[in-house]
Motif scaffolding. Sequence first.
Motif, PDB file in Angstrom:
ATOM      1  N   LEU A   1       0.218  -0.911  -0.082  1.00 58.66           N
ATOM      2  CA  LEU A   1       0.360  -0.015   0.574  1.00 58.66           C
ATOM      3  C   LEU A   1       0.722   1.116  -0.208  1.00 58.66           C
ATOM      4  O   LEU A   1       1.969   1.414   0.060  1.00 58.66           O
ATOM      5  CB  LEU A   1      -1.248   0.478   1.360  1.00 58.66           C
ATOM      6  N   VAL A   2      -0.152   2.402  -0.352  1.00 60.72           N
ATOM      7  CA  VAL A   2       1.014   3.290   0.100  1.00 60.72           C
ATOM      8  C   VAL A   2      -0.068   4.453   1.216  1.00 60.72           C
ATOM      9  O   VAL A   2      -1.213   4.623   0.566  1.00 60.72           O
ATOM     10  CB  VAL A   2       1.420   4.513  -1.100  1.00 60.72           C
ATOM     11  N   TRP A   3       0.440   5.623   1.716  1.00 60.42           N
ATOM     12  CA  TRP A   3      -0.617   6.333   2.830  1.00 60.42           C
ATOM     13  C   TRP A   3      -0.585   7.283   1.582  1.00 60.42           C
ATOM     14  O   TRP A   3       0.696   8.076   1.519  1.00 60.42           O
ATOM     15  CB  TRP A   3       0.416   6.735   3.345  1.00 60.42           C
ATOM     16  N   GLN A   4      -1.450   8.042   1.591  1.00 60.85           N
ATOM     17  CA  GLN A   4      -1.415   9.668   0.486  1.00 60.85           C
ATOM     18  C   GLN A   4      -2.674   9.994   1.433  1.00 60.85           C
ATOM     19  O   GLN A   4      -3.960   8.799   1.008  1.00 60.85           O
ATOM     20  CB  GLN A   4      -1.791   8.746  -1.422  1.00 60.85           C
ATOM     21  N   ARG A   5      -3.020  11.126   1.400  1.00 66.50           N
ATOM     22  CA  ARG A   5      -4.110  12.448   1.649  1.00 66.50           C
ATOM     23  C   ARG A   5      -4.260  11.342   2.307  1.00 66.50           C
ATOM     24  O   ARG A   5      -5.601  11.132   2.949  1.00 66.50           O
ATOM     25  CB  ARG A   5      -5.506  12.146   0.287  1.00 66.50           C
ATOM     26  N   GLY A   6      -4.379  11.135   3.524  1.00 69.69           N
ATOM     27  CA  GLY A   6      -4.398  10.238   4.571  1.00 69.69           C
ATOM     28  C   GLY A   6      -5.191   9.027   5.153  1.00 69.69           C
ATOM     29  O   GLY A   6      -6.432   8.423   5.372  1.00 69.69           O
ATOM     30  N   GLY A   7      -5.222   8.379   3.681  1.00 71.33           N
ATOM     31  CA  GLY A   7      -5.812   6.846   3.829  1.00 71.33           C
ATOM     32  C   GLY A   7      -4.650   6.240   3.032  1.00 71.33           C
ATOM     33  O   GLY A   7      -3.760   6.477   2.509  1.00 71.33           O
ATOM     34  N   TRP A   8      -4.739   4.307   2.856  1.00 65.42           N
ATOM     35  CA  TRP A   8      -4.252   3.848   2.760  1.00 65.42           C
ATOM     36  C   TRP A   8      -4.600   3.437   0.924  1.00 65.42           C
ATOM     37  O   TRP A   8      -5.502   3.494   0.668  1.00 65.42           O
ATOM     38  CB  TRP A   8      -3.790   1.738   3.120  1.00 65.42           C
ATOM     39  N   GLN A   9      -3.396   3.942  -0.224  1.00 66.22           N
ATOM     40  CA  GLN A   9      -3.908   2.988  -1.505  1.00 66.22           C
ATOM     41  C   GLN A   9      -3.209   2.264  -1.359  1.00 66.22           C
ATOM     42  O   GLN A   9      -2.503   1.710  -1.327  1.00 66.22           O
ATOM     43  CB  GLN A   9      -3.875   4.882  -2.688  1.00 66.22           C
ATOM     44  N   PRO A  10      -3.973   1.268  -2.534  1.00 65.73           N
ATOM     45  CA  PRO A  10      -2.907   0.089  -3.047  1.00 65.73           C
ATOM     46  C   PRO A  10      -1.932   0.675  -4.446  1.00 65.73           C
ATOM     47  O   PRO A  10      -2.183   1.726  -4.451  1.00 65.73           O
ATOM     48  CB  PRO A  10      -4.002  -0.621  -4.340  1.00 65.73           C
ATOM     49  N   ALA A  11      -0.262   0.169  -3.809  1.00 66.50           N
ATOM     50  CA  ALA A  11       0.582   0.590  -4.304  1.00 66.50           C
ATOM     51  C   ALA A  11       0.264   0.867  -5.795  1.00 66.50           C
ATOM     52  O   ALA A  11      -0.418  -1.345  -6.164  1.00 66.50           O
ATOM     53  CB  ALA A  11       1.718  -0.456  -3.951  1.00 66.50           C
ATOM     54  N   PRO A  12       0.329   1.036  -6.738  1.00 70.50           N
ATOM     55  CA  PRO A  12      -0.203   1.867  -8.054  1.00 70.50           C
ATOM     56  C   PRO A  12       1.078  -0.203  -8.821  1.00 70.50           C
ATOM     57  O   PRO A  12      -0.109  -0.566  -9.336  1.00 70.50           O
ATOM     58  CB  PRO A  12       0.090   2.300  -8.303  1.00 70.50           C
ATOM     59  N   THR A  13       1.528  -0.229  -8.750  1.00 70.60           N
ATOM     60  CA  THR A  13       2.808  -1.248  -9.921  1.00 70.60           C
ATOM     61  C   THR A  13       2.547  -1.898  -8.405  1.00 70.60           C
ATOM     62  O   THR A  13       3.471  -1.850  -7.281  1.00 70.60           O
ATOM     63  CB  THR A  13       3.467  -1.069 -10.686  1.00 70.60           C
ATOM     64  N   MET A  14       3.606  -3.887  -9.181  1.00 68.99           N
ATOM     65  CA  MET A  14       3.866  -4.295  -8.301  1.00 68.99           C
ATOM     66  C   MET A  14       5.182  -4.295  -7.990  1.00 68.99           C
ATOM     67  O   MET A  14       5.560  -4.626  -7.344  1.00 68.99           O
ATOM     68  CB  MET A  14       4.287  -6.141  -9.647  1.00 68.99           C
ATOM     69  N   HIS A  15       5.683  -3.189  -9.103  1.00 71.45           N
ATOM     70  CA  HIS A  15       7.381  -2.969  -9.031  1.00 71.45           C
ATOM     71  C   HIS A  15       7.488  -2.811  -6.988  1.00 71.45           C
ATOM     72  O   HIS A  15       8.268  -2.494  -6.471  1.00 71.45           O
ATOM     73  CB  HIS A  15       7.595  -2.001  -9.953  1.00 71.45           C
ATOM     74  N   GLY A  16       6.666  -1.033  -7.016  1.00 78.05           N
ATOM     75  CA  GLY A  16       6.541  -0.265  -6.035  1.00 78.05           C
ATOM     76  C   GLY A  16       6.514  -0.880  -4.759  1.00 78.05           C
ATOM     77  O   GLY A  16       7.555  -1.158  -3.790  1.00 78.05           O
ATOM     78  N   ALA A  17       6.024  -2.341  -4.836  1.00 78.45           N
ATOM     79  CA  ALA A  17       5.739  -2.985  -3.615  1.00 78.45           C
ATOM     80  C   ALA A  17       6.473  -4.349  -3.413  1.00 78.45           C
ATOM     81  O   ALA A  17       7.276  -4.277  -2.509  1.00 78.45           O
ATOM     82  CB  ALA A  17       4.263  -3.743  -4.393  1.00 78.45           C
ATOM     83  N   LEU A  18       7.420  -4.509  -4.527  1.00 77.92           N
ATOM     84  CA  LEU A  18       7.677  -5.317  -4.472  1.00 77.92           C
ATOM     85  C   LEU A  18       9.703  -4.344  -3.420  1.00 77.92           C
ATOM     86  O   LEU A  18      10.295  -5.306  -3.142  1.00 77.92           O
ATOM     87  CB  LEU A  18       9.376  -5.569  -5.300  1.00 77.92           C
ATOM     88  N   THR A  19       9.490  -3.276  -4.328  1.00 76.52           N
ATOM     89  CA  THR A  19      10.821  -2.561  -3.594  1.00 76.52           C
ATOM     90  C   THR A  19      10.741  -2.447  -2.182  1.00 76.52           C
ATOM     91  O   THR A  19      11.932  -2.677  -1.202  1.00 76.52           O
ATOM     92  CB  THR A  19      10.663  -1.167  -4.311  1.00 76.52           C
ATOM     93  N   GLN A  20       9.785  -1.254  -1.480  1.00 76.31           N
ATOM     94  CA  GLN A  20       9.465  -1.831  -0.551  1.00 76.31           C
ATOM     95  C   GLN A  20       9.432  -3.116   1.067  1.00 76.31           C
ATOM     96  O   GLN A  20       9.926  -3.439   1.197  1.00 76.31           O
ATOM     97  CB  GLN A  20       7.327  -1.418  -0.019  1.00 76.31           C
TER      98      GLN A  20
END
Lengths: 392, 372
Positions: B209-228
Amino acid sequence: MPITVSWINPQTGRRFPAALLLILCGGLLVSTTGAAPYTPDNNNTVLATLSDSQRALTLASPPQNEADALRLARAQIDYGRQQGDPRFLGYAQRTLAPFSQPPSPAVSLLWADIEQQRHQFTRARTRLTRLLEQHPNQGQGWLMLANIERVQGQFDAARQACGNAANSLPPTTVVLCQASVQAMTDQHQRAYATLQSLADSPLVSDTTQSVWLQTLIAEMAIQQGEPERAQRALDAALALAPQDAYLRYLQNDLWLQQGHPDAVIADLKNWQDRDNALLRLAIAGQRSQHPQAGQWQQAYQQRLDAAEFAGRTVHQREHARYLLQVDPSPTEALAVARDNWQQQKELTDLRLLLAAATAADNADAQATARDFIDTHGVHDAALQAHWPEAQP
Amino acid sequence: MKHCLILMLLLACAPAFAHKPSDSYLSLNSVSSSPQITGRWDIALRDLQLVIDLDSNNDGNITWGELRNRQPELAQQILPMLTVQTGQGETAQPCPLTLTGLQANDHVDGTYAALHFQGNCPAAPSQLGVHYRFLFDRDPSHHGLLKSNHDGVELAVTFSDNQRRHHLDTSGAGQWQAFQGFVHQGIHHILIGYDHILFLLTLLFPAVLVWQRGGWQPAPTMHGALTQTLAIVTAFTVTHSLTLALATLGIITLPAWLVESAIALTVALGAAANLLPGLFPKRWIMAFVFGLVHGLGFASVLADLGLMGDGIVLPLLGFNIGVELGQIAIVLLFVPLAYLARDTALYKRVFVPVGSVAIMVLAGVWLVERLS
């Protein structure tokens, strides 16, 4: 330490989701013998309870003369059998040890009893044969030998041993001995009729002989496919010996056969420390979808694992039944049923062999069972259900 | 007599035995780099009762207090029925055993006394001889089931009246086998170390997930999730490996209660971070710092196996690899599922917050327990 936390979140009433994950991970765990040790938080925590009989039968100082030793060993063997607790065979062994170099006939008989209960049939047979060569008037020895031969499917030898007992035992005992053997042969009809007329006569008045007689009638009635007659005989026998473990299991097996798992659960719920009761509870629980069914099954599986870990195989008959009726695994069940068949050839064992052979669709094992049935003329309603053409 | 005779015949071969036969369970841990051996001996209270009268007040119940009062007899009468020696034949030398603790343990057939013991061999044991003499004079059918672990290689033997001695030949176990044994131990210990798993999972909850605008949003890409995920796992691995090595080599020593409490605290803080993501933007830093604490926890496992000090580079490496393999298995199991579920309200609004609260409470309970 296996993880089985799964608590309900008080706010949401939902099951804690991470707990599910934990349980998932828990499934990956290697299970070890015995859970983790712990330190009880209270000195008054009761860890074990000793029964009075147990204390009376495990004296610190062993008997110093043979008569006392015989009495104690007899009581230990009987108590162990009644409770289904093999430790008492070990205690009896120790009680007899000082009087066994060489043993008197009475001591030998008790040794043979211990051995046959441990399924050391060859040893028991050798011991009895040697004893009876020198003391042919030991009727009890002949009965034990007849029993071992019968259990192992040597029906001619069994009949002969019953006959040899006639010199020293009452005729009714010999008739019961012969009937128990004939039940497995083409003489079963005649034996069944003999037993029924014996039951109607005043010849058998002794309580334990009556129990034996009614038990044989119950077993043969089941064999004949007459469950109501079997129930009457069982009622008569249980009225005389209500706590008799063998009878209780026979009664419960009849209930299972007749589709009364609830009766089994009610009857055996307080016997959960006994493997044989646990197995029947697991079967009955599964059939009636009882909430504790899984728990009984797991408990029985643990007993099997523990026996396997210790390298013991005395439970093969029950193990095969478990693999057929509780946790079906036809190939494994057949392997265990075949090993069991090498040791024991009673009707129960034949039924298990045939059921496992049929479930695993194994022609070779079916032929083994068929040969036995044809050779001896075995008649059994349960076998016929499996294999309608088994009877001519 | 007739009574017995008929009963005997009637019941003779029918029921196989119900209660378990008498067995004791013995474990023995040794390593070729240390003269010290450790072990545990679980003896059924019923069996112990035959040798020492545990029921002091004669009420038919054996209580924990009664058992505990018998510690001197356990040390002086029971433990000496087990002797361990190193070497063979004329070169054999005894490893005197001492009772180091007493607990209770539940087995399938009832409660057992768990005797913890320790032995000091004159030299680091390469081969162990074990002589077992418990209970045979009271119950000749008694068995003693021994599982030994030498340099991570397991061996199982059974003692009986006719076989009271066993020689545990560990020489056949090559270094590779020993190494595998430690890898196995490492995997085992990460999988049963629920506090470590929980810590890792807590950190990974929001990795998809990514924390944006005071709420959890799904990570837009697989790449982002994998990096984290990769950043968190790598950071955790680097630091826990470091402290595992330092503690095992004896460079850092901290009391167990402190380490265990600190681990509970890290779990609670990790869960708190999920609830207040604004305060903890870089989760890999948290994994990096707290990994130091968890490494000390892993080290205690090696210490329990008697592995401390010199000559343990190989076991240490094997154990560490095992821990990482177990960790990778958990990550591979969790992350794809979380990735697939990341866009659901259940995951974002229930699983992450409720799960984190629950973990925080659980870790809080551990913390209190471990501090007391």
